[in-house]
Scaffold this active site. Structure first.
Site, short mmCIF file in Angstrom:
data_model
loop_
_atom_site.label_atom_id
_atom_site.label_comp_id
_atom_site.label_asym_id
_atom_site.label_seq_id
_atom_site.Cartn_x
_atom_site.Cartn_y
_atom_site.Cartn_z
N GLU A 1 18.34 29.01 -11.87
CA GLU A 1 18.58 28.83 -13.29
C GLU A 1 18.64 27.36 -13.69
OE1 GLU A 1 18.62 31.49 -15.34
OE2 GLU A 1 18.54 29.92 -16.86
N TYR B 1 0.85 -1.20 0.00
CA TYR B 1 0.00 0.00 0.00
C TYR B 1 0.88 1.24 0.00
CZ TYR B 1 -4.31 2.61 0.99
OH TYR B 1 -5.40 3.45 0.91
N HIS C 1 5.78 -3.65 -12.82
CA HIS C 1 7.12 -3.51 -13.37
C HIS C 1 7.63 -4.94 -13.58
CE1 HIS C 1 11.06 -2.07 -14.24
NE2 HIS C 1 11.57 -2.08 -13.03
N VAL D 1 12.20 -6.63 -2.67
CA VAL D 1 11.66 -7.63 -1.73
C VAL D 1 10.67 -8.59 -2.40
CG1 VAL D 1 11.89 -5.95 0.16
CG2 VAL D 1 9.65 -6.39 -0.80
N GLY E 1 2.84 6.81 -8.37
CA GLY E 1 1.57 6.36 -7.80
C GLY E 1 0.66 7.48 -7.35
P1 NAD Z 1 6.59 1.55 -2.28
O1 NAD Z 1 7.92 1.40 -1.66
O2 NAD Z 1 5.99 2.92 -2.39
O3 NAD Z 1 5.52 0.66 -1.50
C1 NAD Z 1 5.77 -0.66 -1.17
C2 NAD Z 1 4.71 -1.20 -0.22
O4 NAD Z 1 5.09 -2.54 0.17
C3 NAD Z 1 4.56 -0.42 1.09
O5 NAD Z 1 3.20 -0.43 1.45
C4 NAD Z 1 5.36 -1.25 2.07
O6 NAD Z 1 4.90 -1.11 3.39
C5 NAD Z 1 5.08 -2.64 1.57
N1 NAD Z 1 6.12 -3.64 1.94
C6 NAD Z 1 7.45 -3.49 1.93
N2 NAD Z 1 8.06 -4.63 2.29
C7 NAD Z 1 7.08 -5.52 2.52
C8 NAD Z 1 7.06 -6.88 2.91
N3 NAD Z 1 8.17 -7.55 3.15
N4 NAD Z 1 5.85 -7.50 3.03
C9 NAD Z 1 4.71 -6.83 2.81
N5 NAD Z 1 4.65 -5.53 2.42
C10 NAD Z 1 5.82 -4.90 2.29
O7 NAD Z 1 6.65 0.83 -3.72
P2 NAD Z 1 6.18 1.42 -5.14
O8 NAD Z 1 7.09 2.52 -5.53
O9 NAD Z 1 4.71 1.64 -5.11
O10 NAD Z 1 6.54 0.19 -6.10
C11 NAD Z 1 5.73 -0.95 -6.20
C12 NAD Z 1 5.90 -1.55 -7.60
O11 NAD Z 1 5.38 -0.64 -8.56
C13 NAD Z 1 7.34 -1.82 -7.99
O12 NAD Z 1 7.36 -2.97 -8.79
C14 NAD Z 1 7.70 -0.60 -8.83
O13 NAD Z 1 8.73 -0.84 -9.76
C15 NAD Z 1 6.38 -0.37 -9.54
N6 NAD Z 1 6.19 0.99 -10.04
C16 NAD Z 1 6.31 2.03 -9.18
C17 NAD Z 1 6.06 3.32 -9.62
C18 NAD Z 1 6.05 4.47 -8.64
O14 NAD Z 1 5.41 5.43 -8.91
N7 NAD Z 1 6.68 4.42 -7.48
C19 NAD Z 1 5.74 3.54 -10.97
C20 NAD Z 1 5.59 2.45 -11.84
C21 NAD Z 1 5.82 1.17 -11.34
#
Ligand code: NAD
Ligand code: MG
Length: 333
Positions: A227, A25, A108, A85, A134
């Site tokens: 700048e 989340y 991803h 992870v 996100g």
């Molecule tokens: P994030 O770090 O914002 O969120 C990760 C979530 O996982 C958090 O809720 C965290 O509490 C939870 N978490 C972490 N370790 C955990 C565990 N061991 N068990 C259970 N929950 C756990 O991640 P994100 O940036 O939203 O990325 C998620 C995926 O989306 C990735 O594959 C990323 O490449 C992809 N993605 C992200 C973006 C972006 O905007 N950040 C854009 C496109 C794709």
């Protein structure tokens, strides 16, 4: 010409009666879970019991459970954990609960492409990857729009992987902006390349080099910051809205002429040669290996780099100037 799908091409009926389990989340997780719920989907969220997000997701009206319980409950299981992870959590808490006919989904392709997640036969493996952060995926949806997404099918066990992926993309708003068909490999390699060479690494190094050049020549750091760093967004907004043409139309003729003359000098052939090297390291898995090992040993390089970056002059000057512009820094994320 690439195939791009819009709202009329996608049908939520493909998800009738299905439960969507959003695992994680964070940035993407909250956006997918809330957008899908508001599109009428049955959504559950999977988190660690100690997660600070648990209460937040519940307060937003979502059903929250452990990762294992959510994986068991979900017909579609969207994995939105940090990439580093995903492999371990997938093996320990998700894989045991996948059933034939389920869809295992990602935003991803990293873990599938680099073999950290090896899905079983019998499940669809689909990617719906929003091409934006996100928090923007969420905000644009609430405004009635949608962030464009990439859609890819790695494994089609049910014969409906593509249709279900498209329906999922519609549920999070993606088909409002356009959904582009790709492959896991193309998404992963271009995504890593873009963030390294252009969007994150390239842009920050370019700004930093410009800032340092001016400061080392004796100009005021505050002027250099405005700048070379602050103004970037204003220029990029014009490109976002109307391409290079709108930007060049809007700036002065002096700026446009200087752009043509000096741009190729700064970003010369050696930059493209390095870009090809960066791309090769991504394609061969060398970058993935380095990143995964870095995470196994507690992120020494990430942590050292973060500390070094926050001690630079551009960071200090920027923090000071942004504090005087609360209309920027006070903005909720
Ligand atoms: P994030 O770090 O914002 O969120 C990760 C979530 O996982 C958090 O809720 C965290 O509490 C939870 N978490 C972490 N370790 C955990 C565990 N061991 N068990 C259970 N929950 C756990 O991640 P994100 O940036 O939203 O990325 C998620 C995926 O989306 C990735 O594959 C990323 O490449 C992809 N993605 C992200 C973006 C972006 O905007 N950040 C854009 C496109 C794709
Ligand atoms: Mg990305």
């Amino acid at each position: 010409m690439a195939t791009i799908y819009y709202d009329d091409d996608a049908h939520l009926a493909h998800l009738d009666g299905a439960t969507i389990a959003v695992i994680g989340y964070g940035s993407q997780g909250h956006a997918h879970a809330l957008n899908a719920k508001e599109s009428g989907m049955n959504v559950v969220v999977g988190l660690r019991p100690e997660s600070a997000s648990w209460a937040q997701a519940e307060a937003a009206g979502l059903r929250v459970m452990s990762v294992a319980e959510a994986a068991a409950a979900g017909d579609l299981v969207m994995v939105l954990l940090p990439d580093e992870v995903q492999g371990r959590v997938y093996r320990e808490e998700i894989a045991p609960h996948l059933e034939p006919g389920n869809a295992l989904m990602f935003a991803h392709g990293f873990n599938v492409v680099f073999h950290q997640v090896v899905p079983p036969d019998g499940v669809d493996v689909v990617m719906v990857a929003p091409k934006g952060p996100g928090h923007i995926v969420r905000r644009v949806y609430t405004e009635g729009g949608g962030v464009p997404c990439l859609l890819a099918v790695h494994q089609d066990a049910t014969g409906t992987a593509h249709q279900r992926g498209l329906a999922y993309a519609k549920a999070i708003g993606g088909t409002r902006g356009g959904v582009l068909a790709t492959t896991f490999q193309e998404e992963t390699e271009t995504d890593l390349f873009g963030e390294q060479a252009v969007l994150c690494g390239g842009v920050t190094e370019l700004m930093q080099a410009g800032f340092e050049t001016l400061v080392e020549a004796g100009y005021q750091p505050e002027v250099a910051y405005f700048e070379c760093v602050h103004e970037m967004k204003l220029i990029v907004d014009l490109i976002y809205e109307g391409g290079f043409e709108r930007m060049r139309y809007s700036v002065s003729n002096t700026a446009e002429y200087g752009d043509y003359v000096s741009g190729p000098r700064v970003i010369g052939p050696q930059v493209k040669a390095e870009m090809r090297g960066v791309l090769r390291d991504i394609q061969t898995g060398a970058f993935a290996r380095e990143f995964l090992l870095e995470n196994q040993v507690g992120q020494p390089r990430l942590k050292a780099q973060r500390a070094a970056t926050s001690a630079t002059q551009v960071a200090e000057v920027g923090a000071r100037l942004r504090k005087m512009m609360p209309f920027i820094s006070g903005k909720p994320k």
